[in-house]
Motif scaffolding. Structure first.
Motif, PDB file in Angstrom:
ATOM      1  N   UNK A  21      34.432  38.368  61.049  1.00 54.72           N
ATOM      2  CA  UNK A  21      35.369  37.490  61.748  1.00 54.72           C
ATOM      3  C   UNK A  21      34.810  36.907  63.032  1.00 54.72           C
ATOM      4  N   UNK A  22      34.109  37.717  63.800  1.00 57.22           N
ATOM      5  CA  UNK A  22      33.578  37.227  65.077  1.00 57.22           C
ATOM      6  C   UNK A  22      32.543  36.135  64.833  1.00 57.22           C
ATOM      7  N   UNK A  23      31.743  36.253  63.782  1.00 52.20           N
ATOM      8  CA  UNK A  23      30.764  35.215  63.471  1.00 52.20           C
ATOM      9  C   UNK A  23      31.455  33.920  63.056  1.00 52.20           C
ATOM     10  N   UNK A  24      32.515  34.008  62.262  1.00 49.03           N
ATOM     11  CA  UNK A  24      33.281  32.810  61.891  1.00 49.03           C
ATOM     12  C   UNK A  24      33.823  32.117  63.138  1.00 49.03           C
ATOM     13  N   UNK A  25      34.411  32.902  64.024  1.00 50.83           N
ATOM     14  CA  UNK A  25      34.991  32.349  65.248  1.00 50.83           C
ATOM     15  C   UNK A  25      33.922  31.740  66.155  1.00 50.83           C
ATOM     16  N   UNK A  26      32.797  32.435  66.278  1.00 49.06           N
ATOM     17  CA  UNK A  26      31.718  31.964  67.147  1.00 49.06           C
ATOM     18  C   UNK A  26      31.101  30.681  66.607  1.00 49.06           C
ATOM     19  N   UNK A  37      25.723  41.493  76.693  1.00 46.01           N
ATOM     20  CA  UNK A  37      24.553  41.948  77.442  1.00 46.01           C
ATOM     21  C   UNK A  37      23.856  40.747  78.074  1.00 46.01           C
ATOM     22  N   UNK A  38      23.115  40.992  79.134  1.00 42.66           N
ATOM     23  CA  UNK A  38      22.354  39.930  79.782  1.00 42.66           C
ATOM     24  C   UNK A  38      21.393  39.309  78.775  1.00 42.66           C
ATOM     25  N   UNK A  39      21.400  37.994  78.692  1.00 43.29           N
ATOM     26  CA  UNK A  39      20.499  37.283  77.795  1.00 43.29           C
ATOM     27  C   UNK A  39      20.934  37.264  76.340  1.00 43.29           C
ATOM     28  N   UNK A  40      22.062  37.877  76.032  1.00 50.19           N
ATOM     29  CA  UNK A  40      22.543  37.922  74.656  1.00 50.19           C
ATOM     30  C   UNK A  40      23.268  36.620  74.320  1.00 50.19           C
ATOM     31  N   UNK A  41      22.873  35.975  73.230  1.00 49.43           N
ATOM     32  CA  UNK A  41      23.544  34.752  72.818  1.00 49.43           C
ATOM     33  C   UNK A  41      24.903  35.105  72.223  1.00 49.43           C
ATOM     34  N   UNK A  42      25.748  34.087  72.087  1.00 48.70           N
ATOM     35  CA  UNK A  42      27.056  34.319  71.476  1.00 48.70           C
ATOM     36  C   UNK A  42      26.914  34.811  70.035  1.00 48.70           C
ATOM     37  N   UNK A  43      25.942  34.277  69.307  1.00 45.93           N
ATOM     38  CA  UNK A  43      25.742  34.718  67.913  1.00 45.93           C
ATOM     39  C   UNK A  43      25.267  36.159  67.841  1.00 45.93           C
ATOM     40  N   UNK A  44      24.379  36.543  68.738  1.00 45.14           N
ATOM     41  CA  UNK A  44      23.926  37.937  68.769  1.00 45.14           C
ATOM     42  C   UNK A  44      25.096  38.861  69.110  1.00 45.14           C
ATOM     43  N   UNK A  45      25.879  38.442  70.073  1.00 49.15           N
ATOM     44  CA  UNK A  45      27.063  39.196  70.475  1.00 49.15           C
ATOM     45  C   UNK A  45      28.046  39.301  69.309  1.00 49.15           C
ATOM     46  N   UNK A  46      28.262  38.185  68.612  1.00 52.39           N
ATOM     47  CA  UNK A  46      29.162  38.177  67.457  1.00 52.39           C
ATOM     48  C   UNK A  46      28.673  39.149  66.390  1.00 52.39           C
ATOM     49  N   UNK A  47      27.371  39.168  66.155  1.00 49.54           N
ATOM     50  CA  UNK A  47      26.808  40.096  65.178  1.00 49.54           C
ATOM     51  C   UNK A  47      27.043  41.546  65.570  1.00 49.54           C
ATOM     52  N   UNK A  48      26.881  41.829  66.852  1.00 46.85           N
ATOM     53  CA  UNK A  48      27.105  43.200  67.337  1.00 46.85           C
ATOM     54  C   UNK A  48      28.569  43.595  67.211  1.00 46.85           C
ATOM     55  N   UNK A  49      29.467  42.680  67.519  1.00 45.69           N
ATOM     56  CA  UNK A  49      30.904  42.963  67.406  1.00 45.69           C
ATOM     57  C   UNK A  49      31.292  43.136  65.940  1.00 45.69           C
TER      58      UNK A  49
END
Length: 126
Positions: free
Chosen positions: A88-93, A68-80
């Protein structure tokens, strides 16, 4: 009576058929997923992790999970991770951020994270 013929007809027909086959392959998410898994399963070089992570971001967007616009990679990882019930996405991020912002590129990054990446790719759209 003369026959009507299209110049380069067989070439045009072959090109059209090839295009339709390629389009079908690209639209089949399982084929794209399989391609990525086989491509990165063999890799163990310094650049594999960055490329695999970026392909993962592309694959997630491809199946409908865009950032999403303005979403950080960590926020995105949390959503995924919430979507796929994983961490897994948080580990990778976290590893990606170490490399991108800390300059800590190493072969061990990919070796340590490969299982997280492969597991998450397998979960996508399955």
């Amino acid at each position: 009576m003369s026959e009507w013929r299209l110049p380069f007809g067989p070439w045009i027909l072959s090109g059209l058929i090839s295009f339709l086959i390629l389009l079908g392959l690209l639209k089949n998410k399982k084929i794209v997923q399989y391609y990525l898994l086989t491509k990165f399963a063999r890799r163990n070089d310094d650049h594999a992790f960055i490329q695999a992570y970026e392909r993962l971001l592309w694959l997630l967007a491809y199946v409908g999970w865009q950032r999403k616009d303005g979403e950080t990679l960590r926020e995105y990882a949390g959503r995924i991770d919430k979507q796929y019930d994983s961490t897994e996405m948080l580990h990778l991020t976290t590893e990606y951020e170490k490399i991108m912002y800390g300059g800590q590129v190493s072969t061990s990054s990919w070796i340590e994270q490969k299982n997280h990446w492969m597991s998450l790719v397998r979960k996508i759209d399955s």
